[in-house]
Design a protein around this motif. Structure first.
Motif, PDB file in Angstrom:
ATOM      1  N   PHE A   1       0.842  -1.205   0.000  1.00 28.90           N
ATOM      2  CA  PHE A   1       0.000   0.000   0.000  1.00 28.90           C
ATOM      3  C   PHE A   1       0.877   1.254   0.000  1.00 28.90           C
ATOM      4  CE2 PHE A   1      -2.213   3.437   2.103  1.00 28.90           C
ATOM      5  CZ  PHE A   1      -3.465   3.424   1.508  1.00 28.90           C
ATOM      6  N   ARG A   2       1.903   1.244   0.853  1.00 28.93           N
ATOM      7  CA  ARG A   2       2.776   2.435   0.929  1.00 28.93           C
ATOM      8  C   ARG A   2       3.462   2.702  -0.401  1.00 28.93           C
ATOM      9  NH1 ARG A   2       6.348   2.025   6.260  1.00 28.93           N
ATOM     10  NH2 ARG A   2       7.215   3.903   5.346  1.00 28.93           N
TER      11      ARG A   2
ATOM     12  N   CYS B   1       0.389   3.999  -2.876  1.00 32.28           N
ATOM     13  CA  CYS B   1      -0.693   4.911  -2.476  1.00 32.28           C
ATOM     14  C   CYS B   1      -0.616   6.309  -3.092  1.00 32.28           C
ATOM     15  CB  CYS B   1      -0.784   5.001  -0.952  1.00 32.28           C
ATOM     16  SG  CYS B   1       0.649   5.772  -0.190  1.00 32.28           S
ATOM     17  N   ARG B   2       0.498   6.677  -3.669  1.00 30.54           N
ATOM     18  CA  ARG B   2       0.557   8.011  -4.295  1.00 30.54           C
ATOM     19  C   ARG B   2       0.342   7.950  -5.807  1.00 30.54           C
ATOM     20  NH1 ARG B   2       1.183  11.273  -0.363  1.00 30.54           N
ATOM     21  NH2 ARG B   2       2.334  10.533   1.451  1.00 30.54           N
TER      22      ARG B   2
ATOM     23  N   LEU C   1      -4.428   4.741  -9.702  1.00 38.92           N
ATOM     24  CA  LEU C   1      -5.087   3.630  -9.003  1.00 38.92           C
ATOM     25  C   LEU C   1      -6.241   4.183  -8.170  1.00 38.92           C
ATOM     26  CD1 LEU C   1      -2.006   1.554  -7.768  1.00 38.92           C
ATOM     27  CD2 LEU C   1      -3.536   1.007  -9.660  1.00 38.92           C
ATOM     28  N   THR C   2      -7.330   3.430  -8.114  1.00 31.51           N
ATOM     29  CA  THR C   2      -8.495   3.890  -7.349  1.00 31.51           C
ATOM     30  C   THR C   2      -8.380   3.419  -5.891  1.00 31.51           C
ATOM     31  OG1 THR C   2      -9.725   1.871  -7.784  1.00 31.51           O
ATOM     32  CG2 THR C   2      -9.959   3.644  -9.399  1.00 31.51           C
ATOM     33  N   ALA C   3      -9.235   4.004  -5.046  1.00 31.71           N
ATOM     34  CA  ALA C   3      -9.263   3.597  -3.637  1.00 31.71           C
ATOM     35  C   ALA C   3      -9.539   2.100  -3.534  1.00 31.71           C
ATOM     36  CB  ALA C   3     -10.336   4.391  -2.897  1.00 31.71           C
TER      37      ALA C   3
ATOM     38  N   LEU D   1      -6.478   0.055  -4.274  1.00 30.20           N
ATOM     39  CA  LEU D   1      -5.502   0.145  -3.179  1.00 30.20           C
ATOM     40  C   LEU D   1      -5.959  -0.681  -1.976  1.00 30.20           C
ATOM     41  CD1 LEU D   1      -4.591   3.927  -3.447  1.00 30.20           C
ATOM     42  CD2 LEU D   1      -3.071   1.996  -3.878  1.00 30.20           C
ATOM     43  N   LEU D   2      -7.272  -0.736  -1.772  1.00 29.01           N
ATOM     44  CA  LEU D   2      -7.782  -1.516  -0.640  1.00 29.01           C
ATOM     45  C   LEU D   2      -7.663  -3.021  -0.896  1.00 29.01           C
ATOM     46  CD1 LEU D   2     -10.779   0.709   0.508  1.00 29.01           C
ATOM     47  CD2 LEU D   2      -8.482   0.540   1.487  1.00 29.01           C
TER      48      LEU D   2
ATOM     49  N   TYR E   1      -4.249  -3.509   0.402  1.00 31.36           N
ATOM     50  CA  TYR E   1      -4.104  -3.257   1.843  1.00 31.36           C
ATOM     51  C   TYR E   1      -4.931  -4.222   2.699  1.00 31.36           C
ATOM     52  CZ  TYR E   1      -3.713  -0.277   6.035  1.00 31.36           C
ATOM     53  OH  TYR E   1      -3.451   0.223   7.290  1.00 31.36           O
ATOM     54  N   GLN E   2      -6.093  -4.635   2.191  1.00 35.26           N
ATOM     55  CA  GLN E   2      -7.047  -5.364   3.043  1.00 35.26           C
ATOM     56  C   GLN E   2      -7.226  -6.844   2.675  1.00 35.26           C
ATOM     57  OE1 GLN E   2     -10.677  -3.083   2.689  1.00 35.26           O
ATOM     58  NE2 GLN E   2     -10.004  -1.515   4.140  1.00 35.26           N
TER      59      GLN E   2
ATOM     60  N   GLU F   1     -16.493  -3.020   7.089  1.00 39.18           N
ATOM     61  CA  GLU F   1     -15.326  -2.126   7.036  1.00 39.18           C
ATOM     62  C   GLU F   1     -14.332  -2.586   5.963  1.00 39.18           C
ATOM     63  OE1 GLU F   1     -15.269  -1.099  11.831  1.00 39.18           O
ATOM     64  OE2 GLU F   1     -14.141  -2.781  11.062  1.00 39.18           O
TER      65      GLU F   1
ATOM     66  N   LEU G   1      -3.933  11.313   0.712  1.00 37.87           N
ATOM     67  CA  LEU G   1      -3.551  10.513  -0.450  1.00 37.87           C
ATOM     68  C   LEU G   1      -4.544  10.751  -1.590  1.00 37.87           C
ATOM     69  CD1 LEU G   1      -2.856   7.248   1.564  1.00 37.87           C
ATOM     70  CD2 LEU G   1      -1.180   8.927   0.752  1.00 37.87           C
ATOM     71  N   PRO G   2      -4.088  10.676  -2.850  1.00 36.72           N
ATOM     72  CA  PRO G   2      -4.982  10.990  -3.980  1.00 36.72           C
ATOM     73  C   PRO G   2      -6.300  10.200  -3.938  1.00 36.72           C
ATOM     74  CG  PRO G   2      -2.748  10.521  -4.770  1.00 36.72           C
ATOM     75  CD  PRO G   2      -2.736  10.313  -3.285  1.00 36.72           C
ATOM     76  N   ALA G   3      -6.234   8.928  -3.561  1.00 38.09           N
ATOM     77  CA  ALA G   3      -7.451   8.108  -3.606  1.00 38.09           C
ATOM     78  C   ALA G   3      -8.315   8.256  -2.356  1.00 38.09           C
ATOM     79  CB  ALA G   3      -7.064   6.640  -3.793  1.00 38.09           C
ATOM     80  N   PHE G   4      -7.800   8.929  -1.341  1.00 39.02           N
ATOM     81  CA  PHE G   4      -8.545   9.036  -0.081  1.00 39.02           C
ATOM     82  C   PHE G   4      -8.583  10.488   0.403  1.00 39.02           C
ATOM     83  CE2 PHE G   4      -6.563   4.838  -0.302  1.00 39.02           C
ATOM     84  CZ  PHE G   4      -7.661   4.007  -0.134  1.00 39.02           C
TER      85      PHE G   4
ATOM     86  N   PRO H   1      -1.656   4.296   6.138  1.00 35.11           N
ATOM     87  CA  PRO H   1      -0.220   4.568   6.163  1.00 35.11           C
ATOM     88  C   PRO H   1       0.115   5.667   5.147  1.00 35.11           C
ATOM     89  CG  PRO H   1      -0.612   2.205   6.034  1.00 35.11           C
ATOM     90  CD  PRO H   1      -1.943   2.869   5.886  1.00 35.11           C
ATOM     91  N   GLU H   2       1.039   6.521   5.510  1.00 33.71           N
ATOM     92  CA  GLU H   2       1.501   7.627   4.657  1.00 33.71           C
ATOM     93  C   GLU H   2       0.629   8.875   4.749  1.00 33.71           C
ATOM     94  OE1 GLU H   2       4.549   7.602   2.717  1.00 33.71           O
ATOM     95  OE2 GLU H   2       4.748   5.860   4.024  1.00 33.71           O
TER      96      GLU H   2
END
Ligand SMILES: [Fe+2]
Lengths: 320, 141
Positions: free
Chosen positions: A221-222, A225-226, A230-232, A235-236, A239-240, A258, B64-67, B96-97
């Motif tokens: 994720f780290r 994440c920038r 990529l969409t949320a 990324l999840l 991460y999840q 959640e 963060l861009p997506a959040f 994170p970040e």
């Protein structure tokens, strides 16, 4: 030419062209002697290809050293051979798998820049999703062509194909399928930052090693994440995908709603592939036994609707 | 600008901004113990964590861009800190970040989330790394 130096390529992947970069060899029927069919930089026409097909040839051979160049050719022409309905479906699936695992293994090994890995994954994600949306792909056909080893790239490719298959049957839209495929290809990216000795250790991990291994969703994720492409939800997935509905997962210990639905989906096929592939510390488990193990965790680890859908997909294939 | 917020304004903000963290009962007790078991030191030793409970206000920035995150302040509870880290209870998950500012009565610090663990509904434990090293008395003042 010695056969040890040659590798087969599917005739179906070749497009008529002014020049291909490799010498093409042929293995005539009833012979074990390879002969040069077409030297590199010599045109190959559609009638040449048709004649080969008519004579029952489905494979040609190229020198092993030219594998990388052929892989690049496959990537560049993927839209053409993937949509070529004259080629049997399993053959296209197998080639797609070879292209995806080949490219992932290359970029994972070289530790390429994250932008390039994401770009490449998005392209494969889009192509895989379009292919799966257009074709009646069955689990039994798919599973036959996948590589079931413990390497991160082979596992990532499998999770990508399985995720799209499951998402398609759960009724996700075409756009979602492409995004899910890309997220699945990237879901274990964080493992690239884990000590490779842990990834191939052939006995149980110690507590400290398990904690180290469990960092991979956060590390992935780290790293990603920038990326604004990529969409949320994607990324999840990264991460999840090790969270459990009962809160016993990691890295956060989230529960039920959640956890993002795409991460829940990824979790089902991730565990299924892990159980049914050879691992350094155990051999692969049969599909039905793997499903039995997973059903014990329905509603505690896995979303039961998704697990039921996945089970049905596999059982249908078994019945066939 | 936040940097120019003085001590009085920080105190007012901490009093005024509601804290939506719901600390479970079994955690409440552990929050009551304050200090450091290792010593009565008034300065950090290497790796030492000092347990302290302080109401604080958090301002998220540089999301963060997506959040994307809404602007503004939210209440939080500082749980412990070390020379370059801080444990904070927050009412929702942060990633994170993500970057944030923690306003304590004594000081305002800038930090990055490095981990987040769910404790209970509306209670998440954040591990923060601070932008620079701090002295214990700066944080406790
Ligand atoms: Fe994983």
């Amino acid at each position: 030419m010695s056969d040890k130096k040659l590798i087969p390529i599917s005739l179906a992947t070749l497009e008529p062209s002014d020049a291909l970069a490799w010498d093409l060899y042929l293995l005539p029927r009833d012979s074990n002697q390879y002969i040069l069919y077409r030297a590199s930089n010599y045109p190959i026409t559609s009638s040449d290809l048709e004649k080969l097909v008519a004579s029952g040839i489905t494979r040609l051979y190229i020198s092993r050293e030219q594998r990388a160049s052929y892989q690049q050719y496959l990537r560049d022409n993927a839209d053409a051979w993937l949509n070529n309905s004259a080629v049997p479906l399993p053959e296209r699936m197998e080639t797609l798998n070879q292209v995806v695992t080949g490219s992932l293994s290359e970029s994972f090994r070289k530790k390429e820049a994250v932008e390039r890995v994401v770009g490449q994954s998005s392209t494969f994600g889009r192509q895989t999703a379009a292919f799966f949306a257009a074709e009646p792909i069955l689990f039994e056909d798919l599973v036959r062509v996948l590589q079931h080893d413990y390497t991160t790239f082979a596992h990532s490719a499998n999770v990508c194909f399985y995720s799209v298959l499951l998402a398609k049957h759960l009724g996700f839209s075409g756009d979602d399928l492409a995004q899910i495929a890309t997220g699945a290809l990237l879901h274990d990216l964080g493992k690239l930052e884990i000590d490779p000795r842990l990834l191939v250790k052939d006995n149980r991990l110690t507590e400290a090693e398990t904690r180290e291994m469990q960092k991979h969703p956060t590390l992935g994720f780290r790293r990603l994440c920038r990326q604004d492409d990529l969409t949320a939800a994607q990324l999840l997935m990264v991460y999840q995908h090790h969270e459990r509905l009962d809160g016993g997962g990691y890295p956060v210990g989230l529960t039920n709603d959640e956890i993002h639905p795409w991460a829940k989906l990824c979790s089902v096929v991730d565990v299924f592939d892990a159980l049914t592939s050879d691992r350094p510390y155990r051999t692969a488990i049969a599909d039905d036994i793997a499903l039995g193990i997973m059903h014990r965790d329905a509603n505690t680890a896995f979303d039961s609707e998704m697990l039921t859908c996945w089970t049905r997909l596999i059982s249908t294939s078994d019945a066939n | 600008m936040l940097d120019t917020i003085d001590l009085d304004q920080r105190r007012q903000l901490i009093e005024r901004i509601p804290c939506r963290v719901r600390v479970p009962d079994d955690w409440q007790r552990s929050l009551e113990a304050e200090g450091c078991a290792a010593s009565q030191a008034n300065e950090f030793r290497a790796g030492m964590r000092y347990r302290v409970v302080r109401r604080a206000v958090v301002q998220l920035y540089g999301s963060l861009p997506a959040f994307p995150r809404p602007e503004g302040y939210t209440g939080a509870i500082v749980q412990d800190f070390s020379r370059h880290g801080m444990g904070v209870l927050y009412h929702e998950q942060l990633f994170p970040e993500e970057r944030l500012r923690v306003l304590l009565p004594s000081i305002s610090v800038e930090a990055t989330v490095i981990r987040c663990r769910r404790v209970a509904q509306s209670c998440y434990q954040l591990g923060l790394v601070l932008d620079r090293d701090y002295r214990l008395r700066e944080l406790l003042a």
